[in-house]
Design an enzyme around this catalytic site. Structure first.
Site, PDB file in Angstrom:
ATOM      1  N   LYS A  60       1.301  -1.375  -0.206  1.00  0.00           N
ATOM      2  CA  LYS A  60      -0.100  -0.643   0.079  1.00  0.00           C
ATOM      3  C   LYS A  60       0.812   1.639   0.102  1.00  0.00           C
ATOM      4  O   LYS A  60       0.593   2.433  -0.362  1.00  0.00           O
ATOM      5  CB  LYS A  60      -0.993  -0.121   0.952  1.00  0.00           C
ATOM      6  N   SER A  76      -0.414   0.441   6.245  1.00  0.00           N
ATOM      7  CA  SER A  76      -0.747   0.028   7.172  1.00  0.00           C
ATOM      8  C   SER A  76      -2.025  -1.051   6.896  1.00  0.00           C
ATOM      9  O   SER A  76      -3.155  -1.124   5.829  1.00  0.00           O
ATOM     10  CB  SER A  76      -1.200   0.433   8.840  1.00  0.00           C
ATOM     11  N   ASP A  77      -1.063  -2.387   7.363  1.00  0.00           N
ATOM     12  CA  ASP A  77      -3.023  -4.012   7.096  1.00  0.00           C
ATOM     13  C   ASP A  77      -3.049  -5.142   8.089  1.00  0.00           C
ATOM     14  O   ASP A  77      -1.622  -4.673   9.677  1.00  0.00           O
ATOM     15  CB  ASP A  77      -2.700  -4.600   6.174  1.00  0.00           C
ATOM     16  N   GLN A  78      -3.580  -4.859   8.925  1.00  0.00           N
ATOM     17  CA  GLN A  78      -4.327  -5.960   9.337  1.00  0.00           C
ATOM     18  C   GLN A  78      -4.855  -6.878   9.533  1.00  0.00           C
ATOM     19  O   GLN A  78      -5.846  -7.859   9.046  1.00  0.00           O
ATOM     20  CB  GLN A  78      -5.466  -5.019  10.499  1.00  0.00           C
ATOM     21  N   ALA A 113       0.132  -4.359  10.467  1.00  0.00           N
ATOM     22  CA  ALA A 113       1.799  -3.917  10.446  1.00  0.00           C
ATOM     23  C   ALA A 113       1.606  -2.671  10.146  1.00  0.00           C
ATOM     24  O   ALA A 113       0.309  -2.257   9.470  1.00  0.00           O
ATOM     25  CB  ALA A 113       2.113  -4.773   9.091  1.00  0.00           C
TER      26      ALA A 113
END
Length: 209
Positions: A60, A76-78, A113
């Site tokens: 991203k 960011s990613d979850q 992250a």
């Protein structure tokens, strides 16, 4: 970047349209813009949830940095991890019910992250925060009726794991453990500040009143 001053004039961009990440980043009082990253979020075959979160956060940030090479970009990613099984955003009521039923009485690890990328300076780094969340069982506040009441009240269909810990979803939790309390909401600010600092962005020096 060679110095904090060299990055002071750089634009800061959040590569996400998530209102939760936007609200969290606003806490740092830094001026920033928001751009939607054009990334495929499909997990790879047999990819561990932590690896998915890490890869997508970086993808991203890189996607937006390619369009805005002089900016400092945050991605960011979850991904929720139920015994190695990734759980993403449910999107629908039915999927949210299924997710919460699977998680009751279980401990789920949320991998959140964050990546920071600046194309022109050559800076690129990513880190992952983990939050272990133990959900209540059917006898202590997570029966089918409890799940239905919660979903009707909050409709958390855009949240990985189908629960908003920062709101009414806390009623479904028995315990949580983390070294970064903002990670579960969607953006680990402690790690974000560290990565920005490494990129040459001083949070306190750049904060607005």
């Amino acid at each position: 970047m060679s110095s904090a001053s060299s990055s002071a004039a750089r634009r800061l961009i959040l590569a996400s349209t998530s209102p939760y990440r936007r609200e969290l980043l606003q806490r740092l009082r830094l001026p920033f813009e928001v751009m939607s990253p054009d990334t495929d979020e499909t997990p790879h075959v047999d990819e561990h949830p932590r690896s998915v979160a890490r890869r997508l956060a970086l993808a991203k940030a890189q996607a937006v940095a390619m369009q805005q090479p002089d900016a400092v970009v945050i991605g960011s990613d979850q991904v929720a991890d139920l015994h190695g099984r990734p759980l993403g955003k449910p999107v629908t009521h039915e999927r949210a019910v299924a997710q919460l039923r699977m998680m009751r009485g279980q401990t789920v690890v949320f991998h959140t992250a964050v990546a920071v990328v600046c194309k022109n300076s050559g800076f690129e780094a990513v880190d992952v925060a983990q939050v272990s969340v133990t959900f209540r069982d059917s006898d202590t506040g997570m029966s089918d009726a409890d799940i239905e009441a919660y979903l009707q009240a909050e409709k958390p269909y855009d949240c990985a794991g189908s629960a908003k810990s920062e709101a009414l979803g806390i009623a479904l939790l028995a315990r949580l453990q983390s070294d970064d309390p903002t990670a579960l909401v969607g953006l680990p600010l402690i790690k974000t500040v560290s990565l920005l600092r490494a990129a040459g962005v001083s949070v306190l020096a750049g904060a607005t009143a």
